[in-house]
Design an enzyme around this catalytic site. Structure first.
Site: not given
Length: 345
Positions: A169-170
């Site tokens: 997840c960025p």
């Protein structure tokens, strides 16, 4: 060598940009709600001095107190779960999944894939592994040089094998997997409640501003943007949270949804599903009092997961195996009688 090192440093710095963006938005929302909406007495006094405007933003002290208590409770739980999601290191396979020194040397020297697989099968015979590749091969990571446990995948961003990897997840600059999946779900839930509470309590003042019931001041823009931002994030997070709730109920990861794990009897997306209740406990633990708190309570070690085949009752298996010869005899008997009747007639 140097340019490559500089590039990696730049990538690591840029990876924190989404996290910094979220932190700035949250900090601004705190200022806009607490200071501009609830606490700023100077603004309230200015509004009261305006001719024809007797109302303040929040005139009731009791209403302010209730708003601030609920807001800070949701804000604290949101920040706590977000922090745990970001800074909990992804769990990696234990040493037992690494090849021994002799097996590793033999594997690296061997060029024929079939003999390499023979080495891996020999090393994995005592490991709790029930899934393979699509070609029925042992799942091995050449980068980390280890046999992958079930549901484990290599993350190219983190450059490690992550247990029960869901996705990278960025927005948290971290891999979401076995060690922090519960924290990620709580982060989504509390951010959803946070946005919903902010949007719901700001809505009445948002409407007053648009209907010119309150004067045009600098605080107007804070409240306007606060409602828009809260509503926008609520809608986007709602879809993501609903999707992950569905995944928990099915005991799947995002990766397994798009690529079903391969078992001995073929690919099965529901291979790890134990029923909705047990699936929920596998992520949140057996003690319900800790379900809503971002502390680690997930069941298992991340390397070994029960499957529908493995958790079958041993007594049922024993009874079914004992009854199997009787069923075969009964079937043969009826077949023999049928043949006799056909010959007689």
């Amino acid at each position: 060598m140097a340019p490559s090192h500089v590039l990696k440093c730049c990538q690591k710095v840029l990876a924190w940009v989404p996290v910094v963006f979220i932190a700035l938005v949250v900090a601004w929302s705190y200022y806009a709600y607490v200071v501009e909406l609830c606490v700023c007495e100077a603004w309230n006094q200015t509004l009261q001095l305006k001719e024809g405007y007797k109302a303040v933003i929040i005139s009731s002290t009791a209403e302010k107190a209730v708003y601030l208590v609920i807001f800070h409770l949701l804000f604290f739980m949101f920040i706590w779960s977000y922090w745990k999601t970001i800074f909990t290191p992804p769990a990696s396979p234990s040493k037992e999944f690494c090849l021994s020194k002799a097996d590793k040397e033999q594997y690296e020297k061997e060029e024929r894939p079939e003999y390499q697989q023979e080495i891996l099968r020999r090393a994995a015979k005592d490991l709790p592994i029930y899934t393979t590749t699509a070609s029925r091969a042992i799942r091995y990571c050449d980068r980390c040089q280890l046999i992958k446990p079930d549901r484990c995948h290599h993350c190219s961003a983190c450059d490690i094998c992550v247990l029960k990897m869901d996705h990278h997840c960025p927005w948290v600059n971290n891999c979401v997997g076995f060690s922090n999946y519960k924290f990620f779900l709580l982060f989504l839930m509390y951010s959803l409640l946070y946005c919903l509470f902010v949007a719901a309590t700001v809505l009445q003042y948002f409407i007053k501003f648009w209907t010119n019931e309150l004067p045009d001041t600098h605080a107007k823009f804070h409240v306007l943007f606060l409602f828009f931002v809260a509503a926008m994030f609520f809608i986007s997070i709602l879809s993501l949270f609903s999707y992950h709730c569905w995944l928990v109920g099915k005991n799947r990861s995002t990766i397994e949804t798009f690529r079903a794990p391969m078992f001995r009897n073929g690919p099965d997306k529901n291979g790890f599903s134990l029923g909705c209740s047990k699936n929920l406990r596998e992520v949140f633990g057996d003690e319900k009092k800790y379900w809503l708190i971002p502390v680690f309570t997930s069941l298992g070690d991340g390397c070994n997961f029960p499957t529908r085949l493995v958790i079958m009752d041993p007594e049922q298996l024993a009874v079914s195996s004992q009854n199997e010869p009787a069923k075969r005899c009964k079937k043969a008997y009826y077949s023999f009688i049928g043949k006799l009747i056909s010959v007689y007639y």
